[in-house]
Write an enzyme that holds these catalytic residues in place. Structure first.
Site, PDB file in Angstrom:
ATOM      1  N   HIS A 159       0.844  -1.209   0.000  1.00 56.35           N
ATOM      2  CA  HIS A 159       0.000   0.000   0.000  1.00 56.35           C
ATOM      3  C   HIS A 159       0.875   1.254   0.000  1.00 56.35           C
ATOM      4  CE1 HIS A 159      -2.339  -3.310   1.654  1.00 56.35           C
ATOM      5  NE2 HIS A 159      -3.447  -2.643   1.357  1.00 56.35           N
ATOM      6  N   HIS A 170      -3.876   3.457  -3.228  1.00 55.02           N
ATOM      7  CA  HIS A 170      -4.116   2.901  -1.877  1.00 55.02           C
ATOM      8  C   HIS A 170      -3.424   1.564  -1.660  1.00 55.02           C
ATOM      9  CE1 HIS A 170      -6.185   1.425   1.723  1.00 55.02           C
ATOM     10  NE2 HIS A 170      -6.199   0.278   1.053  1.00 55.02           N
ATOM     11  N   GLU A 222     -17.613  -3.250  24.995  1.00 53.87           N
ATOM     12  CA  GLU A 222     -16.832  -4.487  25.114  1.00 53.87           C
ATOM     13  C   GLU A 222     -15.617  -4.471  24.182  1.00 53.87           C
ATOM     14  OE1 GLU A 222     -20.063  -4.361  24.261  1.00 53.87           O
ATOM     15  OE2 GLU A 222     -21.059  -5.013  26.112  1.00 53.87           O
ATOM     16  N   HIS A 252     -29.099 -13.876  25.494  1.00 52.42           N
ATOM     17  CA  HIS A 252     -27.993 -13.789  26.446  1.00 52.42           C
ATOM     18  C   HIS A 252     -27.330 -15.140  26.726  1.00 52.42           C
ATOM     19  CE1 HIS A 252     -29.512  -9.829  26.906  1.00 52.42           C
ATOM     20  NE2 HIS A 252     -28.815  -9.533  27.992  1.00 52.42           N
TER      21      HIS A 252
HETATM   22  C1  LIG Z   1     -11.601  -4.088  10.012  1.00 57.56           C
HETATM   23  C2  LIG Z   1     -11.069  -3.932   8.632  1.00 57.56           C
HETATM   24  N1  LIG Z   1     -11.929  -3.829   7.610  1.00 57.56           N
HETATM   25  C3  LIG Z   1     -11.484  -3.735   6.332  1.00 57.56           C
HETATM   26  C4  LIG Z   1     -10.146  -3.739   6.075  1.00 57.56           C
HETATM   27  C5  LIG Z   1      -9.639  -3.663   4.658  1.00 57.56           C
HETATM   28  N2  LIG Z   1      -9.063  -2.336   4.397  1.00 57.56           N
HETATM   29  C6  LIG Z   1      -7.765  -2.093   4.489  1.00 57.56           C
HETATM   30  S1  LIG Z   1      -7.353  -0.512   4.223  1.00 57.56           S
HETATM   31  C7  LIG Z   1      -8.978  -0.095   3.951  1.00 57.56           C
HETATM   32  C8  LIG Z   1      -9.355   1.311   3.614  1.00 57.56           C
HETATM   33  C9  LIG Z   1      -8.747   2.241   4.566  1.00 57.56           C
HETATM   34  O1  LIG Z   1      -8.922   3.541   4.156  1.00 57.56           O
HETATM   35  P1  LIG Z   1      -8.019   4.676   4.796  1.00 57.56           P
HETATM   36  O2  LIG Z   1      -7.892   4.461   6.229  1.00 57.56           O
HETATM   37  O3  LIG Z   1      -8.598   5.956   4.332  1.00 57.56           O
HETATM   38  O4  LIG Z   1      -6.617   4.410   4.172  1.00 57.56           O
HETATM   39  P2  LIG Z   1      -5.942   5.129   2.933  1.00 57.56           P
HETATM   40  O5  LIG Z   1      -6.763   4.775   1.738  1.00 57.56           O
HETATM   41  O6  LIG Z   1      -5.933   6.568   3.213  1.00 57.56           O
HETATM   42  O7  LIG Z   1      -4.592   4.508   2.878  1.00 57.56           O
HETATM   43  C10 LIG Z   1      -9.790  -1.209   4.084  1.00 57.56           C
HETATM   44  C11 LIG Z   1     -11.262  -1.202   3.905  1.00 57.56           C
HETATM   45  C12 LIG Z   1      -9.273  -3.837   7.176  1.00 57.56           C
HETATM   46  N3  LIG Z   1      -7.954  -3.853   7.022  1.00 57.56           N
HETATM   47  N4  LIG Z   1      -9.751  -3.897   8.429  1.00 57.56           N
END
Ligand SMILES: Cc1ncc(C[n+]2csc(CCOP(=O)(O)OP(=O)(O)O)c2C)c(N)n1
Length: 676
Positions: free
Chosen positions: A41, A272, A421, A483
């Protein structure tokens, strides 16, 4: 250190190298490593390089020569997908073992530079991140641990900040709401979040999915908030400087361009999560004025970075001197806490409690037995930090000696996590990672689902976090199927490196707690009953049978016609069934199996001895999944096949057929089917 470039002397005085050149070193290394790995990334490291440069060269208190220095500032890359930002920083500042070769093997098997930062895998990585939102919530735990440890040992020994880089993704996750709410409430002023405010996530512009004004949201939770141009080093520096002085946690929204420098892709989601490609990388090098070959950092720039890395050495040395000159008891207490050694007082407290339970044979719920354990150990285990997600009176997690932790008083030992939680689990991870404390926290077992991603990270990171999960079956009664956990034991047992304990009586509860406290690399889940359970063992022996995972509680170990396997509240039913079978001339041996995970790693001879060769019946007020391993093809299972219902506990046990009579009938049925 393997390359000539890495041997640059750290004593060199800081060179007047422009922040941008230093930031471009991060960008170049990120692009190069991701191109070579053909995955990764680049957008986030390129966008946040300027912010990270300011933080690491001007503010962060750290010493690459000792990544575990207790009073270092913590840096949490919550946006873990941008791992190359962190790896580049660790290499540039001179962390031993984080070499250029490691960057060249980014994301490859065995390299320190895993796809997402992994705690314990690479020096300088404070927590495992990647599941969005977890890092910022861990950081809340770290910042809280810092204040709690400071309250115990003072500024001389504990005086550091926790910095977080979080993106839109972390802030969109629900967990972030719980985390910022708790941090604001506790006024964790040593927590500074640098928000990569680039308006882009994977699907595109964040306006596709959110209209939240993040500054307003954080402000509403009691944070100090500001927005800066994330590509203006002086503005970033001024914002961090101001944030360090506030009485609340701080959010600095850093407006950045994702993939900064990539000529056609910057500012778009294309940067990204995929390599930029050779042409785009060449264009970026030209745009940034970076003419060096892949993975080549000019000596003057590396030297400036190494100087930044050695900035903290003096502070570290002074801290060591202060520790040495602290009075003997303080120093010992501090070091004991850091080592996580529970100490002798704990053994005595647990042994005394076992003796008392042996003498009294109390018929109490295992949650009540757990409360007695906590009452006994809290005074002798200052590192213990309890809590509950708003179920203190039900989980019975608070000892009388524990004072509540508040924004005005961090000396307490009990945290009211509120109805949150998920952040409870994530914050406990942060507290454990920070060092100095052994955290435990409670909720209902059914709500492990609400914190499961954090439990998974406790396990993946090998942290001693103790989950006190009460109301562990239909035995909770009238609150009904919403529960009543049925699939939770099976699903938690499926998770690697988690010890799931389901003690059968007060004695086993003490022993389960002893195991949980002793195992420094594994989280434990104590599954405890709401209802009273009879005392099964009436002798307080020095050994701990629960530590073996399973053992014979009644009947002959050698001669048996059937073996009854059970956990928790159902062990007493199995013992009752064994009595009924005995009257019919059938010898039934009852095995309590409080922790499958510990039993699985016992020597084969022990397992064979405990399980025997007779046919087996298992009983647990939960689904069967997993029991096949212990009962085999021919065994029988007495338990749940679906959700529970709302009624008094005894009625539910009768309704769902989890009774001594049913167990005895199952035992007779297998013997009949085997022609015995
Ligand atoms: C809980 C979770 N859901 C989905 C993902 C998959 N995922 C990785 S990065 C991302 C997008 C993140 O966007 P942002 O924080 O704006 O990062 P940027 O594009 O600016 O690098 C997603 C959906 C993940 N790593 N963790």
């Amino acid at each position: 250190m393997t390359t000539a470039l890495q041997t640059v002397a750290v004593e060199t005085a800081p060179l007047a190298i422009d922040d941008r050149l230093m930031a471009n070193a991060i960008r170049a290394l990120s692009m190069d490593a991701i191109e070579k790995a053909r995955s990764g990334h680049p957008g986030m490291p390129m966008g946040m390089a300027d912010v990270a440069t300011v933080l690491f060269t001007r503010f962060l208190k750290f010493d690459p020569a000792d990544p575990t220095w207790p009073d270092r500032d913590r840096f949490v890359l919550s946006a873990g997908h941008g791992s190359m930002l962190l790896y580049a920083l660790l290499y540039l500042t001179g962390y031993e073992g984080v070499t250029l070769d490691e960057l060249k093997t980014f994301r490859q098997l065995g390299s320190k530079t895993a796809g997402h930062p992994e705690y314990g895998h690479c020096p300088g990585v404070e927590t495992t991140t990647g599941p969005l939102g977890q890092g910022i919530a861990n950081a809340v735990g770290m910042a809280l641990a810092e204040r709690m440890l400071n309250a115990r040992f003072g500024d001389d020994l504990v005086n550091h900040f926790t910095y977080v880089v979080a993106g839109d993704g972390c802030l969109m996750e629900g967990l972030s709401h719980e985390a910022i709410d708790l941090a604001g409430h506790l006024r964790l002023n040593r927590l500074i979040v640098l928000f990569d405010d680039n308006g882009i996530s994977i699907d595109g512009d964040t306006s596709l999915a959110t209209s939240t004004d993040q500054l307003a949201r954080f402000a509403a939770a009691g944070w100090d908030v500001t927005r800066v141009d994330g590509h203006d080093p002086e503005a970033v520096a001024a914002a961090i400087q101001a944030a360090k002085l506030t009485g609340t946690p701080s959010l600095i929204a850093c407006r950045t361009v994702i993939g900064y420098g990539a000529p056609t892709k910057q500012g778009t989601e294309a940067t990204h999560g995929a390599p930029l490609g050779a042409d785009e990388v060449a264009g970026a090098r030209a745009a940034l004025g970076w003419s060096h070959a892949p993975f080549e950092i000019p000596t003057d720039i590396l030297s400036a970075w190494r100087s930044a890395g050695s900035r903290g050495a003096d502070a570290h040395l002074s801290w060591e001197r202060r520790l040495q000159s602290a009075d003997r008891n303080t120093r010992q207490a501090f070091l004991d806490g850091q080592r996580g050694t529970p100490g002798l007082g704990l053994d005595t407290a647990l042994a005394d409690l076992k003796a008392a339970f042996a003498a009294e044979a109390p018929k109490i719920a295992t949650r009540q037995a757990s409360q007695k354990v906590i009452e006994a150990i809290a005074p002798v285990l200052p590192a213990l930090i309890g809590g509950s997600a708003d179920l203190t009176g039900s989980n019975l997690t608070k000892a009388r000696s524990q004072e509540t932790v508040t924004a005005d008083k961090f000396a307490g030992g009990y945290i009211h996590y509120g109805v949150r939680e998920h952040v409870m689990g994530a914050a406990m991870n942060g507290i454990a990672l920070h060092g100095g404390f052994i955290p435990y926290g409670g909720t209902f077992l059914v709500f492990t689902d609400y914190c499961r991603p954090s439990i998974r990270l406790s396990a993946l990171m090998g942290q001693r976090v103790i989950y006190v999960m009460t109301h562990d079956s239909i035995g909770l009664g009238e609150d009904g199927p919403t529960h009543q956990p049925v699939e939770h034991l099976a699903s938690l047992r499926a998770m690697p490196n988690v010890n799931v304990f389901r003690p059968a009586d007060a004695m086993e509860t003490v022993e389960a707690w002893a195991c949980a406290l002793a195992d420094t690399d594994t989280p434990s889940i104590l599954c405890l009953s709401r209802q009273g359970l009879p005392a099964l063992r009436r002798e307080a022996s020095d050994d701990n049978p629960v530590a073996k995972g399973a053992y014979v509680v009644s009947g002959d170990i050698e001669r048996r016609d059937v073996t009854l396997l059970a956990t928790g509240s159902e062990v007493a039913l199995a013992v009752e069934a064994a009595g009924q079978l005995r009257e019919e001339g059938i010898a039934a041996t009852v095995v309590s199996m409080p922790c499958w995970e510990l039993f699985r790693v016992q020597p084969e001879a022990y397992r064979t001895q405990v399980l025997g060769t007779a046919p087996r019946v298992a009983v647990e007020a939960a689904v069967e999944t997993g029991w096949e391993r212990w009962i085999g093809e021919t065994g029988r299972f007495v338990g749940m096949t679906g959700f529970g219902a709302s009624a008094p506990a005894d009625d539910l046990y009768a309704h769902f057929g989890i009774t001594a009579v049913a167990i005895a009938a199952a035992a007779k049925a297998i013997r009949t089917s085997k022609g015995e």
